[in-house]
Design a protein around this motif. Structure first.
Motif, PDB file in Angstrom:
ATOM      1  N   HIS A 183       0.890  -1.138  -0.034  1.00  0.00           N
ATOM      2  CA  HIS A 183       0.051   0.106  -0.191  1.00  0.00           C
ATOM      3  C   HIS A 183       0.776   1.693   0.312  1.00  0.00           C
ATOM      4  N   PHE A 184       2.312   1.235  -0.546  1.00  0.00           N
ATOM      5  CA  PHE A 184       2.483   2.378  -0.865  1.00  0.00           C
ATOM      6  C   PHE A 184       2.474   2.847  -1.501  1.00  0.00           C
ATOM      7  N   HIS A 185       3.656   4.468  -1.165  1.00  0.00           N
ATOM      8  CA  HIS A 185       2.514   5.549  -2.199  1.00  0.00           C
ATOM      9  C   HIS A 185       3.901   6.644  -2.891  1.00  0.00           C
ATOM     10  N   VAL A 186       4.202   6.477  -4.060  1.00  0.00           N
ATOM     11  CA  VAL A 186       5.531   7.033  -4.295  1.00  0.00           C
ATOM     12  C   VAL A 186       4.697   8.536  -4.422  1.00  0.00           C
ATOM     13  N   THR A 187       5.235   8.996  -3.218  1.00  0.00           N
ATOM     14  CA  THR A 187       5.151  10.654  -3.637  1.00  0.00           C
ATOM     15  C   THR A 187       5.960  11.410  -4.169  1.00  0.00           C
ATOM     16  N   GLU A 188       6.976  11.443  -4.619  1.00  0.00           N
ATOM     17  CA  GLU A 188       8.130  11.939  -4.815  1.00  0.00           C
ATOM     18  C   GLU A 188       8.677  11.478  -6.368  1.00  0.00           C
ATOM     19  N   VAL A 189       8.450  12.334  -7.260  1.00  0.00           N
ATOM     20  CA  VAL A 189       9.556  11.455  -8.264  1.00  0.00           C
ATOM     21  C   VAL A 189       9.993  13.027  -9.065  1.00  0.00           C
ATOM     22  N   GLY A 190      11.357  13.144  -8.480  1.00  0.00           N
ATOM     23  CA  GLY A 190      12.707  14.328  -9.026  1.00  0.00           C
ATOM     24  C   GLY A 190      13.785  14.516  -9.422  1.00  0.00           C
ATOM     25  N   LYS A 191      13.876  15.195  -9.505  1.00  0.00           N
ATOM     26  CA  LYS A 191      15.444  15.158 -10.724  1.00  0.00           C
ATOM     27  C   LYS A 191      16.103  15.766  -9.641  1.00  0.00           C
ATOM     28  N   ILE A 192      17.446  15.540  -8.960  1.00  0.00           N
ATOM     29  CA  ILE A 192      18.085  16.027  -8.257  1.00  0.00           C
ATOM     30  C   ILE A 192      19.518  16.618  -8.144  1.00  0.00           C
ATOM     31  N   THR A 193      19.892  17.801  -8.726  1.00  0.00           N
ATOM     32  CA  THR A 193      20.819  17.814  -9.502  1.00  0.00           C
ATOM     33  C   THR A 193      21.965  18.159  -7.868  1.00  0.00           C
ATOM     34  N   LYS A 194      23.084  17.436  -7.493  1.00  0.00           N
ATOM     35  CA  LYS A 194      24.107  17.971  -6.804  1.00  0.00           C
ATOM     36  C   LYS A 194      25.574  18.385  -7.426  1.00  0.00           C
ATOM     37  N   HIS A 195      25.704  19.515  -6.354  1.00  0.00           N
ATOM     38  CA  HIS A 195      26.863  20.161  -7.251  1.00  0.00           C
ATOM     39  C   HIS A 195      28.399  20.601  -6.234  1.00  0.00           C
ATOM     40  N   PHE A 196      29.150  20.088  -6.559  1.00  0.00           N
ATOM     41  CA  PHE A 196      29.852  19.879  -4.543  1.00  0.00           C
ATOM     42  C   PHE A 196      31.235  19.506  -5.388  1.00  0.00           C
ATOM     43  N   ILE A 197      32.308  19.967  -4.418  1.00  0.00           N
ATOM     44  CA  ILE A 197      33.923  19.305  -4.193  1.00  0.00           C
ATOM     45  C   ILE A 197      34.470  18.210  -4.289  1.00  0.00           C
TER      46      ILE A 197
END
Length: 155
Positions: A29-43
Protein backbone atom coordinates in the motif's frame (compact mmCIF):
# COMPACT_ATOMS: atom_id res chain seq x y z
CA UNK A 1 18.84 1.32 -13.18
CA UNK A 2 17.97 4.15 -15.53
CA UNK A 3 14.55 5.81 -15.78
CA UNK A 4 13.70 4.40 -19.23
CA UNK A 5 14.50 0.89 -17.94
CA UNK A 6 12.03 1.45 -15.08
CA UNK A 7 9.32 2.54 -17.50
CA UNK A 8 10.01 -0.45 -19.75
CA UNK A 9 9.77 -2.85 -16.80
CA UNK A 10 6.51 -1.26 -15.64
CA UNK A 11 4.91 -1.89 -19.05
CA UNK A 12 5.13 -5.65 -18.44
CA UNK A 13 3.86 -5.71 -14.83
CA UNK A 14 0.37 -6.08 -13.37
CA UNK A 15 1.51 -5.00 -9.89
CA UNK A 16 4.48 -3.10 -8.52
CA UNK A 17 6.65 -4.46 -5.72
CA UNK A 18 9.81 -3.05 -4.20
CA UNK A 19 12.09 -5.44 -2.33
CA UNK A 20 14.43 -4.25 0.41
CA UNK A 21 18.02 -5.56 0.62
CA UNK A 22 17.01 -7.89 3.49
CA UNK A 23 14.46 -9.61 1.21
CA UNK A 24 11.36 -8.02 2.75
CA UNK A 25 8.90 -6.31 0.45
CA UNK A 26 7.85 -2.71 0.95
CA UNK A 27 4.18 -2.97 2.04
CA UNK A 28 2.03 -3.04 -1.09
CA UNK A 29 0.00 0.00 0.00
CA UNK A 30 3.02 2.29 -0.52
CA UNK A 31 2.76 5.56 -2.39
CA UNK A 32 5.35 7.19 -4.63
CA UNK A 33 5.11 10.65 -3.07
CA UNK A 34 7.81 12.25 -5.22
CA UNK A 35 9.45 11.78 -8.59
CA UNK A 36 12.12 14.40 -9.00
CA UNK A 37 15.44 15.38 -10.45
CA UNK A 38 18.19 15.96 -7.91
CA UNK A 39 21.22 17.95 -8.93
CA UNK A 40 24.31 17.73 -6.77
CA UNK A 41 27.05 20.30 -7.36
CA UNK A 42 30.05 19.64 -5.14
CA UNK A 43 33.80 19.58 -4.80
CA UNK A 44 35.58 16.34 -3.93
CA UNK A 45 38.48 16.04 -1.48
CA UNK A 46 40.95 16.34 -4.37
CA UNK A 47 39.59 19.72 -5.41
CA UNK A 48 37.65 18.60 -8.49
CA UNK A 49 34.28 20.31 -9.00
CA UNK A 50 31.61 17.78 -9.93
CA UNK A 51 27.96 17.76 -11.01
CA UNK A 52 25.66 14.79 -10.70
CA UNK A 53 22.00 14.43 -11.65
CA UNK A 54 19.75 11.56 -10.64
CA UNK A 55 16.05 10.79 -10.65
CA UNK A 56 14.62 10.32 -7.19
CA UNK A 57 11.57 8.28 -6.21
CA UNK A 58 10.33 8.67 -2.66
CA UNK A 59 8.32 5.72 -1.32
CA UNK A 60 5.98 6.25 1.61
CA UNK A 61 3.74 3.94 3.58
CA UNK A 62 0.40 5.38 4.55
CA UNK A 63 -2.40 3.84 6.51
CA UNK A 64 -4.31 3.85 3.23
CA UNK A 65 -4.67 0.10 2.78
CA UNK A 66 -7.40 0.36 0.12
CA UNK A 67 -5.31 1.92 -2.62
CA UNK A 68 -2.51 0.37 -4.63
CA UNK A 69 -0.26 2.10 -7.12
CA UNK A 70 -0.69 0.41 -10.48
CA UNK A 71 2.12 0.29 -13.06
CA UNK A 72 0.30 2.46 -15.61
CA UNK A 73 -0.31 5.16 -12.97
CA UNK A 74 3.40 5.25 -12.08
CA UNK A 75 4.32 5.49 -15.77
CA UNK A 76 1.95 8.48 -16.04
CA UNK A 77 3.59 10.12 -13.01
CA UNK A 78 7.05 9.52 -14.51
CA UNK A 79 5.97 10.91 -17.91
CA UNK A 80 4.55 14.05 -16.28
CA UNK A 81 7.73 14.48 -14.23
CA UNK A 82 9.93 14.09 -17.31
CA UNK A 83 7.92 16.67 -19.22
CA UNK A 84 7.53 19.18 -16.38
CA UNK A 85 11.01 18.90 -14.86
CA UNK A 86 12.91 18.16 -18.08
CA UNK A 87 14.18 14.84 -16.74
CA UNK A 88 16.30 12.72 -19.06
CA UNK A 89 17.22 9.05 -18.86
CA UNK A 90 19.09 9.32 -15.57
CA UNK A 91 19.97 6.78 -12.90
CA UNK A 92 17.17 6.24 -10.38
CA UNK A 93 17.66 6.48 -6.64
CA UNK A 94 14.90 5.51 -4.21
CA UNK A 95 14.28 7.04 -0.79
CA UNK A 96 12.47 4.93 1.78
CA UNK A 97 11.81 5.47 5.46
CA UNK A 98 13.83 3.13 7.65
CA UNK A 99 15.33 4.34 10.92
CA UNK A 100 16.02 7.49 8.91
CA UNK A 101 15.51 8.32 5.24
CA UNK A 102 17.46 5.59 3.48
CA UNK A 103 18.70 5.92 -0.10
CA UNK A 104 18.94 2.94 -2.41
CA UNK A 105 20.06 2.20 -5.93
CA UNK A 106 17.50 0.36 -8.04
CA UNK A 107 17.58 -2.91 -9.95
CA UNK A 108 14.94 -5.26 -11.35
CA UNK A 109 14.77 -9.06 -11.22
CA UNK A 110 11.92 -9.53 -13.71
CA UNK A 111 9.26 -9.43 -10.96
CA UNK A 112 10.32 -6.98 -8.26
CA UNK A 113 12.18 -3.72 -8.20
CA UNK A 114 15.17 -4.35 -5.94
CA UNK A 115 16.33 -1.64 -3.57
CA UNK A 116 20.08 -2.18 -3.46
CA UNK A 117 22.53 -0.72 -1.00
CA UNK A 118 24.71 2.23 -1.85
CA UNK A 119 28.16 2.95 -0.45
CA UNK A 120 30.14 6.12 0.07
CA UNK A 121 33.44 6.37 -1.75
CA UNK A 122 36.39 8.70 -2.19
CA UNK A 123 36.28 10.11 -5.72
CA UNK A 124 39.86 11.39 -5.60
CA UNK A 125 41.88 8.53 -4.16
CA UNK A 126 44.87 9.49 -6.31
CA UNK A 127 44.69 13.08 -5.02
CA UNK A 128 44.22 12.62 -1.30
CA UNK A 129 46.68 9.86 -0.47
CA UNK A 130 44.31 6.94 -0.10
CA UNK A 131 46.23 3.87 -1.15
CA UNK A 132 44.71 1.26 -3.38
CA UNK A 133 43.36 -1.87 -1.73
CA UNK A 134 45.98 -4.53 -1.19
CA UNK A 135 45.33 -7.78 -3.03
CA UNK A 136 44.01 -10.60 -0.88
CA UNK A 137 46.24 -13.66 -0.83
CA UNK A 138 45.43 -17.10 0.52
CA UNK A 139 48.07 -18.18 2.98
CA UNK A 140 47.89 -21.69 1.57
CA UNK A 141 49.09 -20.32 -1.78
CA UNK A 142 52.09 -18.48 -0.37
CA UNK A 143 55.28 -20.42 -0.94
CA UNK A 144 57.12 -21.41 2.17
CA UNK A 145 60.38 -19.55 1.67
CA UNK A 146 62.99 -18.99 4.28
CA UNK A 147 63.67 -15.30 4.00
CA UNK A 148 65.48 -15.36 7.28
CA UNK A 149 67.59 -18.43 8.08
CA UNK A 150 68.17 -19.35 11.72
CA UNK A 151 71.42 -17.94 12.96
CA UNK A 152 71.79 -15.48 10.08
CA UNK A 153 71.21 -12.48 12.32
CA UNK A 154 68.28 -11.11 10.33
CA UNK A 155 65.64 -11.92 12.94
Amino acid sequence: MRLEEVKSALEHLKTIAFQLPNGELVPNHFHVTEVGKITKHFIDCGGTVRNEEIVNFQLWNANDYDHRLHPEKLVNIIDLSQKTLNIGDLEVEVEYQGQTIEKFALDFDGTNFLLTTKQTDCLAKDQCGVSAEKPKVKLSEVQNTQACAPGSGCC
